[in-house]
Design an enzyme around this catalytic site. Structure first.
Site, short mmCIF file in Angstrom:
data_model
loop_
_atom_site.label_atom_id
_atom_site.label_comp_id
_atom_site.label_asym_id
_atom_site.label_seq_id
_atom_site.Cartn_x
_atom_site.Cartn_y
_atom_site.Cartn_z
N THR A 276 -6.42 -12.27 8.00
CA THR A 276 -6.77 -13.10 9.17
C THR A 276 -6.37 -14.53 8.88
O THR A 276 -6.55 -15.01 7.75
CB THR A 276 -8.27 -13.03 9.51
OG1 THR A 276 -8.59 -14.11 10.40
CG2 THR A 276 -9.18 -13.15 8.30
N ASP B 253 -7.87 -17.01 9.91
CA ASP B 253 -9.06 -17.87 9.96
C ASP B 253 -9.64 -18.22 8.59
O ASP B 253 -10.39 -19.18 8.48
CB ASP B 253 -10.16 -17.19 10.79
CG ASP B 253 -9.84 -17.16 12.28
OD1 ASP B 253 -8.81 -17.74 12.65
OD2 ASP B 253 -10.62 -16.56 13.04
N ASP C 142 -13.29 -9.81 9.82
CA ASP C 142 -14.69 -9.34 9.69
C ASP C 142 -15.01 -8.19 10.65
O ASP C 142 -15.69 -7.24 10.27
CB ASP C 142 -15.69 -10.50 9.82
CG ASP C 142 -15.50 -11.31 11.09
OD1 ASP C 142 -14.53 -11.04 11.84
OD2 ASP C 142 -16.30 -12.21 11.33
N ASP D 216 -12.05 -16.80 7.18
CA ASP D 216 -13.49 -16.86 7.44
C ASP D 216 -14.29 -15.79 6.71
O ASP D 216 -15.45 -15.54 7.06
CB ASP D 216 -13.77 -16.78 8.95
CG ASP D 216 -13.20 -15.51 9.58
OD1 ASP D 216 -12.43 -14.79 8.90
OD2 ASP D 216 -13.52 -15.24 10.75
N ARG E 111 -12.59 -19.97 15.73
CA ARG E 111 -13.75 -19.99 16.63
C ARG E 111 -15.00 -20.45 15.91
O ARG E 111 -15.71 -21.33 16.37
CB ARG E 111 -13.99 -18.59 17.19
CG ARG E 111 -13.45 -18.41 18.57
CD ARG E 111 -13.66 -17.00 19.02
NE ARG E 111 -13.19 -16.05 17.99
CZ ARG E 111 -12.66 -14.88 18.24
NH1 ARG E 111 -12.53 -14.48 19.46
NH2 ARG E 111 -12.26 -14.07 17.28
N VAL F 24 0.85 -1.20 0.00
CA VAL F 24 0.00 0.00 0.00
C VAL F 24 0.89 1.25 0.00
O VAL F 24 0.71 2.18 -0.79
CB VAL F 24 -0.95 0.01 1.23
CG1 VAL F 24 -1.65 1.35 1.38
CG2 VAL F 24 -1.96 -1.13 1.13
N ARG G 142 -7.75 -4.93 19.42
CA ARG G 142 -9.20 -5.17 19.33
C ARG G 142 -9.83 -3.98 20.04
O ARG G 142 -9.43 -3.63 21.15
CB ARG G 142 -9.56 -6.50 20.00
CG ARG G 142 -8.88 -7.69 19.31
CD ARG G 142 -9.62 -8.97 19.60
NE ARG G 142 -8.88 -10.14 19.13
CZ ARG G 142 -8.98 -10.66 17.90
NH1 ARG G 142 -9.79 -10.10 17.01
NH2 ARG G 142 -8.30 -11.73 17.57
N HIS H 157 -1.20 -19.27 19.96
CA HIS H 157 -0.77 -18.10 19.17
C HIS H 157 0.46 -18.35 18.32
O HIS H 157 0.82 -17.47 17.52
CB HIS H 157 -0.58 -16.90 20.10
CG HIS H 157 -1.89 -16.33 20.54
ND1 HIS H 157 -2.61 -16.89 21.57
CD2 HIS H 157 -2.64 -15.32 20.05
CE1 HIS H 157 -3.74 -16.21 21.72
NE2 HIS H 157 -3.78 -15.26 20.81
N GLN I 192 0.38 -20.00 15.91
CA GLN I 192 -0.22 -20.00 14.56
C GLN I 192 -0.33 -18.59 13.97
O GLN I 192 -0.56 -18.43 12.79
CB GLN I 192 -1.63 -20.60 14.61
CG GLN I 192 -1.64 -22.04 15.04
CD GLN I 192 -3.02 -22.45 15.54
OE1 GLN I 192 -3.83 -22.95 14.79
NE2 GLN I 192 -3.29 -22.25 16.82
N LYS J 116 -2.68 -48.99 13.03
CA LYS J 116 -2.10 -47.64 12.93
C LYS J 116 -1.26 -47.40 14.18
O LYS J 116 -1.70 -47.72 15.28
CB LYS J 116 -3.21 -46.59 12.88
CG LYS J 116 -3.76 -46.30 11.50
CD LYS J 116 -4.75 -45.16 11.58
CE LYS J 116 -5.47 -44.90 10.28
NZ LYS J 116 -4.63 -44.28 9.26
O1 F6P Z 1 -9.30 -14.00 14.46
C1 F6P Z 1 -8.11 -14.67 14.51
C2 F6P Z 1 -7.95 -15.45 15.77
O2 F6P Z 1 -6.65 -15.96 15.79
C3 F6P Z 1 -8.98 -16.56 16.00
O3 F6P Z 1 -8.68 -17.75 15.32
C4 F6P Z 1 -8.89 -16.72 17.50
O4 F6P Z 1 -10.08 -17.28 18.01
C5 F6P Z 1 -8.70 -15.31 17.97
O5 F6P Z 1 -8.10 -14.61 16.91
C6 F6P Z 1 -7.85 -15.15 19.22
O6 F6P Z 1 -7.80 -13.80 19.52
P1 F6P Z 1 -6.86 -13.15 20.62
O7 F6P Z 1 -5.45 -13.19 20.12
O8 F6P Z 1 -7.36 -11.75 20.75
O9 F6P Z 1 -7.02 -13.97 21.86
#
Ligand code: F6P
Length: 318
Positions: free
Chosen positions: A125, A127, A103, A129, A171, A23, A72, A249, A251, A213
């Site tokens: 994100t 997710d 979202d 989603d 979630r 950007v 957030r 986290h 991930q 297995k």
């Molecule tokens: O929206 C991404 C995400 O990683 C979700 O998969 C997870 O439920 C949420 O954020 C966790 O949020 P925080 O880091 O605010 O606990």
């Protein structure tokens, strides 16, 4: 368009920095000034805003997280808070805004565009989603992080002939569990979009043991329930040692994959083009690999249908 702002909001995702870079540099080559807004909508509301130049985004394409920080900020649902933010943008002379997030962040972008701020959303994100786009920035990297963890867990699980329950993020959306579960060779994939019974899970584990297995991998999305409780039930009923691992986290961090860097670069570039074309209230996505944009209201009104076909493939390959 003389000056734009950029912010990242909500949960961070690998590749956000690549989008910020795209950007910023696209705007600068088009003689548009760029302001970095720190800590998402919270920072916008508080006026935490600094100018960006080419050097501000040097050496970040390969980094996880977001150099602009994120937050957030549920207070942004409040009209008065959004009005103050719109006022801050006016004071700084920011005519267009690029929002990178999921979202919740797009809801904020919608609210600002309704107040007359020219706003464009980029999906960031892990997710995946957001239904209007095939991919969100960060999903590919998160999948690879999960697969890397699963590979390691599989080694020890196999040595001990255990069942491993691996909990991944998501979630309300099971995409991460589904894709990583398939790629990681899971025998059971539990997602919020599908109902399941304890009996089914335990039967799959027992069937696996009968088929000799050495280990059994259950991948569960966090929205499904408590992975430690599920592991205990499996162990209690099947008699097979079971361990749960919550990836958490881990991930959300790490260097973005090439896929996420390219996706973020293309989306960031397009966001500035849209602003220069005078567009507002649009969100960028990909459909069959092509960059597209949609009206933000339309984009937020669709819910991603669960990919039953991919789930079936994963189950057929067990
Ligand atoms: O929206 C991404 C995400 O990683 C979700 O998969 C997870 O439920 C949420 O954020 C966790 O949020 P925080 O880091 O605010 O606990």
């Amino acid at each position: 368009m003389k000056k734009i702002g950029i912010l990242t909001s909500g949960g961070d995702a690998p590749g956000m920095n690549a989008a910020i870079r795209a950007v910023t540099r696209t705007a600068l080559v088009n003689n548009i000034e760029v302001m970095g807004i720190y800590k998402g909508y919270m920072g916008l509301h508080e006026g935490e805003i600094l100018p960006m130049d080419r050097r501000s985004v040097s050496d970040i394409i390969q980094r996880g997280g977001t150099i602009l920080k994120t937050a957030r900020f549920p207070e942004f649902k409040d009209l008065a808070v959004r009005e103050k933010a719109a006022q801050v943008l006016k004071i700084y002379g920011i005519e267009g805004l690029v929002v990178i997030g999921g979202d919740g962040s797009f809801m904020g972008a919608k609210g600002l565009s309704e107040l007359g701020i020219q706003t464009i959303g980029i999906p960031g994100t892990i997710d995946n989603d957001l239904a209007y786009t095939d991919r969100t920035i960060g999903f590919d990297t998160a999948q690879n992080t999960v697969i890397d963890a699963i590979n390691k867990i599989r080694d020890t699980s196999s040595s001990h002939q255990r069942v491993s329950v691996v909990e991944v993020m998501g979630r309300d959306c099971g995409d991460l569990a589904l894709y990583a579960g398939l790629a990681g060779g899971a025998t059971t994939i539990l997602v919020p979009e599908r109902k399941y019974t304890d009996e089914e899970i335990i039967k799959t584990v027992m069937d696996g043991r009968r088929q000799m297995k050495h280990h059994n991998l259950v991948v569960i999305a966090e929205g499904v329930g408590n992975s430690h409780e599920i592991a205990k039930k499996i162990e209690d009923v099947s008699g097979i040692e079971t361990r749960a691992t919550v990836l958490g986290h881990i991930q959300r961090g790490g260097a973005p994959t090439a896929f996420d860097r390219v996706l973020a670069s293309k989306m960031g570039h397009r966001a500035v083009e849209l602003l220069m074309e005078g567009k507002s209230g649009r969100v960028i996505g990909t459909v069959k690999g092509d960059i597209v944009d949609y009206d933000i209201h339309e984009a937020l009104s669709v819910k991603r249908p669960f990919n039953e076909k991919l789930y079936q493939i994963a189950m057929d390959l067990v």
